[in-house]
Write a protein that holds these residues in place. Sequence first.
Motif, mmCIF file in Angstrom:
data_model
loop_
_atom_site.group_PDB
_atom_site.id
_atom_site.type_symbol
_atom_site.label_atom_id
_atom_site.label_comp_id
_atom_site.label_asym_id
_atom_site.label_seq_id
_atom_site.Cartn_x
_atom_site.Cartn_y
_atom_site.Cartn_z
ATOM 1 N N ASP A 1 -1.826 -4.766 -6.839
ATOM 2 C CA ASP A 1 -0.807 -4.888 -6.532
ATOM 3 C C ASP A 1 -0.288 -6.727 -5.901
ATOM 4 O O ASP A 1 0.393 -7.149 -5.763
ATOM 5 N N LEU B 1 -6.935 4.539 -8.609
ATOM 6 C CA LEU B 1 -6.806 3.207 -7.973
ATOM 7 C C LEU B 1 -8.406 2.631 -7.589
ATOM 8 O O LEU B 1 -8.639 2.022 -6.647
ATOM 9 N N ASN C 1 1.686 2.921 -3.326
ATOM 10 C CA ASN C 1 0.005 3.671 -4.060
ATOM 11 C C ASN C 1 0.505 4.303 -4.131
ATOM 12 O O ASN C 1 0.447 5.298 -2.587
ATOM 13 N N SER D 1 0.994 -0.869 0.202
ATOM 14 C CA SER D 1 -0.536 0.133 0.269
ATOM 15 C C SER D 1 0.385 1.309 -0.440
ATOM 16 O O SER D 1 0.135 1.762 -0.607
#
Length: 337
Positions: free
Chosen positions: A330, A246, A223, A220
């Motif tokens: 991901d 996203l 991102n 995470s």
Amino acid sequence: MPDSPASENVFSAAPTAVDVLTIARQVLHEEAAALLDVAAALTATPDFVGCVQAILRLKGRVVVTGIGKSAHIAGKIVATLNSTGTPALFMHAADAIHGDLGMIQPEDFVVAISKSGDTPEIKVLVPLLRRKGVPLAALVSNADSYLAQQATYVLHAPVTKEACPNNLAPTTSTTAALALGDALAVCLLESRQFSAADFARLHPGGTLGKRLYLKVGDLSRQNQRPQVAADAPLRDVLLEISGKRLGATAVLDAAGQLAGIITDGDLRRMLGSFSDLEKLSARDILTPHPATIDVEDFAAEALARMQQRNITQLVVTEDGQFAGFIHLHDLLREGLV
């Protein structure tokens, strides 16, 4: 030009039609029955328990040896021991009497695998092991064999018949030895309270390793962190979702706490529910109480939650505060899906 030796037919007769599935089931049933016999044999002697306790006290390594098919089984048992917290080495019984015996140190423990316990190489090796003074466990089918009689511990894997119809090819006996080796390794790892985290440290490579050590935060933090205020107009919401790429944005209240989430799916559904889009703000279309996951949770757990809820992203939190998103892409990129 005459045929080369490699092209000669080594079989005495041409293949015949057989009931393949019936034979396969028979082999599996015979080997399964043999494993039940091995399990029953554990109650007949305290040697297995004593062997486990001796290895737990060990300051050196477990050296597993054998010859022929038993050598292959020994190699696999060594791999299992090493991967579950018990340092182990493989030593081929034939090579041992030609120099490899030097790998054995005074604080080591030897496990010798042999169905009969009476092979010539084993009979040569055992006196040499006794001279070194190391404990010896015999993993044998024949509890009355030379190897068993000379061993400190007898790990009995009784096998009356091989699954091979000629009762020659090591099949049932190697399965029994392998299973008893697995039982030994699992008893050791449970005694040591060897955890999934310990396992992960020894298996950092491949998908298995990633499932055991890769954390949500590892992904995470790579991102962007789409977020809007609860009173943000619809235009800002659209720009945030499209710009951060996203497929969603977090909605934070005036105190900076997570109020909800807006996904691109929410935006599509909004078009059919509201007529005056100019007056809409984030709080009008958000979904409260979104699915969340902590940065310290495993990425594999994130995948499980996404699959359970049939969604493609989760809000990530750290110490209860919004910390970003983890997306299905991901997990795909890391090979976890």
